[in-house]
Design a protein around this motif. Structure first.
Motif, short mmCIF file in Angstrom:
data_model
loop_
_atom_site.label_atom_id
_atom_site.label_comp_id
_atom_site.label_asym_id
_atom_site.label_seq_id
_atom_site.Cartn_x
_atom_site.Cartn_y
_atom_site.Cartn_z
N VAL A 12 32.43 -47.71 -1.52
CA VAL A 12 33.08 -46.61 -1.85
C VAL A 12 31.60 -46.16 -3.33
CG1 VAL A 12 32.98 -44.57 -3.19
CG2 VAL A 12 34.44 -45.91 -1.65
N ALA A 13 31.94 -47.14 -4.24
CA ALA A 13 31.24 -47.48 -5.21
C ALA A 13 29.43 -47.77 -5.52
CB ALA A 13 32.46 -48.20 -6.41
N THR A 15 27.92 -47.32 -2.47
CA THR A 15 27.19 -45.65 -1.98
C THR A 15 26.87 -45.30 -3.01
OG1 THR A 15 28.31 -46.70 0.01
CG2 THR A 15 27.18 -44.98 -0.28
N TYR A 16 27.79 -44.47 -3.37
CA TYR A 16 27.38 -43.79 -4.61
C TYR A 16 26.73 -44.34 -6.21
CZ TYR A 16 29.13 -40.78 -8.21
OH TYR A 16 29.43 -39.38 -9.25
N LEU A 17 26.87 -45.37 -5.93
CA LEU A 17 25.60 -45.56 -7.36
C LEU A 17 24.73 -45.29 -6.77
CD1 LEU A 17 27.98 -48.15 -9.58
CD2 LEU A 17 26.93 -45.46 -10.26
N THR A 19 23.19 -43.72 -3.82
CA THR A 19 22.86 -42.01 -3.50
C THR A 19 21.62 -41.59 -4.22
OG1 THR A 19 24.22 -42.37 -1.78
CG2 THR A 19 23.34 -40.59 -2.17
N GLY A 56 25.42 -50.21 0.56
CA GLY A 56 26.77 -49.62 0.03
C GLY A 56 27.36 -51.37 1.45
N GLY A 212 31.94 -42.45 -0.29
CA GLY A 212 31.27 -42.51 -1.10
C GLY A 212 29.59 -42.12 -1.15
N PHE A 213 28.95 -41.69 -0.11
CA PHE A 213 27.94 -40.98 0.14
C PHE A 213 28.74 -39.22 0.33
CE2 PHE A 213 25.19 -38.82 3.57
CZ PHE A 213 23.51 -38.73 2.21
N LEU A 215 30.69 -37.52 -1.33
CA LEU A 215 30.63 -37.51 -2.73
C LEU A 215 29.01 -37.42 -3.08
CD1 LEU A 215 32.46 -40.29 -5.00
CD2 LEU A 215 33.25 -37.87 -3.93
N HIS A 216 28.32 -37.09 -2.82
CA HIS A 216 27.41 -36.46 -2.84
C HIS A 216 26.77 -35.55 -1.97
CE1 HIS A 216 25.65 -39.53 -6.20
NE2 HIS A 216 25.97 -40.23 -5.48
N ASN A 217 26.97 -35.44 -0.22
CA ASN A 217 26.51 -35.01 0.37
C ASN A 217 27.17 -33.89 0.93
OD1 ASN A 217 26.43 -35.61 4.22
ND2 ASN A 217 24.96 -34.93 3.01
#
Length: 395
Positions: A12-13, A15-17, A19, A56, A212-213, A215-217
């Motif tokens: 999660v972390a 991928t989130y960072l 993106t 990720g 993780g993705f 959170l942006h998508n």
């Protein structure tokens, strides 16, 4: 379980960072296609988010390999599988980047998908047998390889086709992977198998990169995964399906003693059925689209605005609500199937599933019912106004 939780957090972390960096890179290289007629968003949004998903996945895999209790998962006899996932995932990511930036025709794209599937199969992700009612069908190396490649291609394109609304593909794949993880873990505990294994590891990493993705998508999306991400998610989901198939053969004597042979036999068939069930809506949408376009004399690849998500929007659902409804249906199908295969209370599972499904149907039809109610009230008000006008004229 703690090691799995740590792996999930890493996926999660990372991928989130990653993106936001990938989003800026997509803008820099021009992977921001103009809005098309069939799109539901109104402003150009950068693609290539799948690069962050691949990063990720690779980071979670490489870091997990160093954890003491998970090193057995990456032992010598499964090392080829992990290297195959990295190589095939890397190839499909490169193909997706090219498609998201410059575009690719269906034939070159299919050729690239087949090459990635071939790498995965050559590295050991291959169907060796299939569970059938009353028997176990052994597959020869060539037949197993062909069926494995076909299954990978179907899953890749089904996930790719599901990527029509913000967060839809990532959410559905996360639900499917979580159902696979629950299925494997519960069945492994019940049968006394090793709980730390590469199918469960792939599943939990897949859940992590999707969240993780997301959170942006999720709507309103700041970046799209593009073909880079949807094809990669399909590849990883197919690898779980193939890896788990045949691991848990039904214990017919024990099941018969419990009087539940029909339900526990589902445990053997679930790996093959689960992705098809969870992706049933996108797959049905795909088939209907091909039939619809062919009957209209158009190419099966010709775009239109008659897909399932378009119809949900036409019913009056907002973008978010349409996505959440499709999440709900995927979760109902996935976890009802898992529960039927591993629990001893089939009647209770079916009862709860029917009730939840009925609620989901009600939620889908709610906007239409609301519009009918508003139209009826408006008609009543107009009729009342007309009567008052007539009364005033008569006086």
């Amino acid at each position: 379980m703690r090691e799995y939780a740590l792996t999930f957090v890493i996926a999660v972390a990372v991928t989130y960072l990653l993106t936001p960096f990938v989003r800026r890179a997509a803008i820099a290289v021009g992977a921001v296609p103009p809005v098309r007629d069939r799109d539901v968003h109104t402003e150009p949004i950068p693609r290539m988010g799948g690069v962050a998903i691949y990063g990720g996945f690779a980071a979670a895999m490489l870091i997990s390999a160093q954890l003491p209790h998970l090193q057995e998962v990456f032992r010598t006899d499964t090392a080829k599988i992990w290297s195959g996932l990295l190589l095939a995932g890397g190839l499909i990511t490169v193909i997706g980047i090219i498609d998201d930036r410059w575009g690719m025709g269906p034939v070159p794209k299919l050729a690239g998908q087949t090459a990635a599937a071939g790498i995965l199969v050559a590295q050991g992700v291959q169907l060796l047998w299939l569970p059938l009612p009353g028997m176990q069908l052994s597959l020869g190396p060539w037949l197993g390889a062909v069926l494995s490649v076909l299954l990978i291609l179907v899953t890749i394109n089904a996930v790719n086709f599901a990527d029509g609304l913000d967060g839809l593909a990532a959410g559905i794949v996360a639900i499917s992977a979580m159902a696979f993880f629950a299925y494997y873990y519960v069945a492994a505990v019940d049968r006394g198998f090793e709980r730390q294994s590469y199918p469960a590891m792939i599943a939990i990493i897949l859940v992590g990169v999707c969240i993780g993705f997301l959170l942006h998508n999720f709507n309103p999306a700041r970046v799209f995964m593009g073909d880079t991400g949807s094809m990669l998610l399909g590849l990883l989901l197919a690898s779980i399906t193939i890896s788990v198939t045949g691991l848990f053969l039904p214990d017919r004597e024990a099941a018969a003693a419990d009087g539940m042979s029909g339900f526990h036999a589902l445990a053997a068939f679930l790996p093959v059925l689960l992705p098809l069930l969870v992706l049933a809506l996108p797959l049905a949408d795909l088939v209907l689209a091909v039939v619809r376009r062919t009957l209209a004399g158009k190419s099966p690849f010709a775009p239109d605005k008659k897909h399932l998500h378009h119809r949900l929007l036409e019913l009056g659902h907002s973008h978010k609500r349409a996505v959440l409804l499709m999440y709900l249906w995927a979760a109902i199908i996935a976890f009802a199937s898992v529960s039927l295969s591993v629990l001893n209370s089939p009647l209770m599972v079916l009862t709860v599933t029917v009730l939840v499904a009925a609620c989901a149907v009600g939620l889908i039809t709610l906007p239409r019912l609301r519009r009918r109610t508003l139209r009826r009230r408006a008609a009543e008000l107009r009729a009342a106004g007309a009567e008052q006008a007539e009364g005033g004229t008569g006086s």
